[in-house]
Design a protein around this motif. Structure first.
Motif, PDB file in Angstrom:
ATOM      1  N   ASN A 191       8.197 -15.224  -9.208  1.00 39.45           N
ATOM      2  CA  ASN A 191       8.540 -14.133  -8.303  1.00 39.45           C
ATOM      3  C   ASN A 191       7.557 -12.967  -8.344  1.00 39.45           C
ATOM      4  N   PHE A 192       6.532 -13.066  -9.179  1.00 40.97           N
ATOM      5  CA  PHE A 192       5.583 -11.967  -9.338  1.00 40.97           C
ATOM      6  C   PHE A 192       4.150 -12.472  -9.213  1.00 40.97           C
ATOM      7  N   ALA A 193       3.274 -11.603  -8.709  1.00 40.55           N
ATOM      8  CA  ALA A 193       1.839 -11.897  -8.638  1.00 40.55           C
ATOM      9  C   ALA A 193       1.075 -10.587  -8.812  1.00 40.55           C
ATOM     10  N   ARG A 194      -0.054 -10.648  -9.475  1.00 43.37           N
ATOM     11  CA  ARG A 194      -0.930  -9.487  -9.592  1.00 43.37           C
ATOM     12  C   ARG A 194      -2.002  -9.615  -8.530  1.00 43.37           C
ATOM     13  N   VAL A 195      -2.155  -8.569  -7.715  1.00 41.29           N
ATOM     14  CA  VAL A 195      -3.137  -8.550  -6.637  1.00 41.29           C
ATOM     15  C   VAL A 195      -4.184  -7.496  -6.980  1.00 41.29           C
ATOM     16  N   GLN A 196      -5.452  -7.911  -6.962  1.00 40.77           N
ATOM     17  CA  GLN A 196      -6.556  -7.014  -7.288  1.00 40.77           C
ATOM     18  C   GLN A 196      -7.644  -7.144  -6.237  1.00 40.77           C
ATOM     19  N   VAL A 197      -8.334  -6.027  -5.977  1.00 41.52           N
ATOM     20  CA  VAL A 197      -9.480  -6.016  -5.066  1.00 41.52           C
ATOM     21  C   VAL A 197     -10.610  -5.284  -5.777  1.00 41.52           C
ATOM     22  N   PHE A 198     -11.803  -5.897  -5.740  1.00 41.83           N
ATOM     23  CA  PHE A 198     -12.987  -5.332  -6.386  1.00 41.83           C
ATOM     24  C   PHE A 198     -14.092  -5.174  -5.347  1.00 41.83           C
ATOM     25  N   ASP A 199     -14.826  -4.057  -5.407  1.00 42.39           N
ATOM     26  CA  ASP A 199     -15.951  -3.892  -4.491  1.00 42.39           C
ATOM     27  C   ASP A 199     -17.132  -4.727  -4.969  1.00 42.39           C
ATOM     28  N   ALA A 200     -18.215  -4.700  -4.216  1.00 40.46           N
ATOM     29  CA  ALA A 200     -19.389  -5.532  -4.515  1.00 40.46           C
ATOM     30  C   ALA A 200     -20.028  -5.181  -5.862  1.00 40.46           C
ATOM     31  N   LYS A 201     -19.781  -3.972  -6.375  1.00 34.49           N
ATOM     32  CA  LYS A 201     -20.337  -3.567  -7.669  1.00 34.49           C
ATOM     33  C   LYS A 201     -19.394  -3.901  -8.819  1.00 34.49           C
ATOM     34  N   GLY A 202     -18.222  -4.476  -8.513  1.00 29.93           N
ATOM     35  CA  GLY A 202     -17.271  -4.849  -9.553  1.00 29.93           C
ATOM     36  C   GLY A 202     -16.241  -3.784  -9.881  1.00 29.93           C
ATOM     37  N   SER A 203     -16.277  -2.665  -9.181  1.00 25.69           N
ATOM     38  CA  SER A 203     -15.289  -1.607  -9.415  1.00 25.69           C
ATOM     39  C   SER A 203     -13.951  -2.002  -8.803  1.00 25.69           C
ATOM     40  N   GLU A 204     -12.883  -1.786  -9.549  1.00 22.14           N
ATOM     41  CA  GLU A 204     -11.546  -2.145  -9.071  1.00 22.14           C
ATOM     42  C   GLU A 204     -11.059  -1.114  -8.058  1.00 22.14           C
ATOM     43  N   LEU A 205     -10.677  -1.598  -6.866  1.00 15.28           N
ATOM     44  CA  LEU A 205     -10.193  -0.724  -5.806  1.00 15.28           C
ATOM     45  C   LEU A 205      -8.672  -0.751  -5.693  1.00 15.28           C
ATOM     46  N   PHE A 206      -8.083  -1.853  -6.106  1.00 15.19           N
ATOM     47  CA  PHE A 206      -6.641  -2.055  -5.930  1.00 15.19           C
ATOM     48  C   PHE A 206      -6.153  -2.946  -7.056  1.00 15.19           C
ATOM     49  N   ASN A 207      -5.010  -2.586  -7.642  1.00 17.82           N
ATOM     50  CA  ASN A 207      -4.428  -3.396  -8.712  1.00 17.82           C
ATOM     51  C   ASN A 207      -2.927  -3.138  -8.709  1.00 17.82           C
ATOM     52  N   LYS A 208      -2.147  -4.103  -8.227  1.00 13.43           N
ATOM     53  CA  LYS A 208      -0.696  -3.943  -8.161  1.00 13.43           C
ATOM     54  C   LYS A 208      -0.010  -5.227  -8.598  1.00 13.43           C
ATOM     55  N   LEU A 209       1.056  -5.059  -9.388  1.00 12.56           N
ATOM     56  CA  LEU A 209       1.960  -6.160  -9.663  1.00 12.56           C
ATOM     57  C   LEU A 209       2.943  -6.184  -8.506  1.00 12.56           C
ATOM     58  N   MET A 210       3.011  -7.298  -7.798  1.00  9.76           N
ATOM     59  CA  MET A 210       3.849  -7.409  -6.598  1.00  9.76           C
ATOM     60  C   MET A 210       4.917  -8.470  -6.821  1.00  9.76           C
ATOM     61  N   TRP A 211       5.952  -8.473  -5.996  1.00 17.26           N
ATOM     62  CA  TRP A 211       7.058  -9.418  -6.158  1.00 17.26           C
ATOM     63  C   TRP A 211       7.489  -9.968  -4.819  1.00 17.26           C
ATOM     64  N   THR A 212       8.233 -11.043  -4.861  1.00 16.89           N
ATOM     65  CA  THR A 212       8.756 -11.635  -3.634  1.00 16.89           C
ATOM     66  C   THR A 212       9.929 -10.798  -3.158  1.00 16.89           C
TER      67      THR A 212
END
Length: 145
Positions: free
Chosen positions: A120-141
């Motif tokens: 029921n849970f997933a971690r969603v992350q987004v990183f820019d081209a330099k490897g910097s984290e732009l988004f990091n959320k634990l999400m659920w259904t």
């Protein structure tokens, strides 16, 4: 820097009232739901088979959907009610009981980590081209109706 992840043209989830965000989090399975949850977990091969072809995860105003088309994984996600991003050709890598889904959009990496043992849970992350984290959320259904 403002993150520009937005939802694809279709919305599968109507956001809950802001006061009910905590109520929207999945709760531990009751005895009556243990059987169906165990069955779903046992048959899970990937995130899409767990949820009959597509998986939807939410948190606050964010939504992410993972779908499968043959051997391709498709990511659609962003802010609820706004136009979003949709990426095809996601890669699946398995590390023990963790499944890592990854998409590359011109150097921006979209990553979803999911475990069949905690479906029921997933971690969603987004990183820019330099490897910097732009988004990091634990999400659920979202809760079932």
């Amino acid at each position: 820097m403002k993150l520009a992840i937005v939802l694809s043209a279709f919305v599968l989830y109507t956001p809950l009232a802001s006061s009910s965000v905590a109520a929207a989090m999945p709760q531990p399975a009751t005895a009556e739901h243990q059987s169906s949850r165990a069955t779903r977990t046992a048959r899970a091969v990937d995130i899409t088979t767990q949820y009959d072809g597509q998986a939807l995860f939410i948190r606050d105003r964010w939504e992410v959907k993972i779908a499968r088309d043959g051997d391709r994984f498709i990511y659609s996600g962003g802010e609820s009610g706004k136009r979003g991003i949709s990426l095809a050709n996601g890669q699946l890598t398995k590390f023990g009981d963790k499944h890592l889904y990854k998409w590359n959009n011109a150097g921006t990496i979209y990553r979803v980590t999911w475990q069949p043992t905690d479906p029921n849970f997933a971690r969603v992350q987004v990183f820019d081209a330099k490897g910097s984290e732009l988004f990091n959320k634990l999400m659920w259904t979202p809760p079932e109706n």
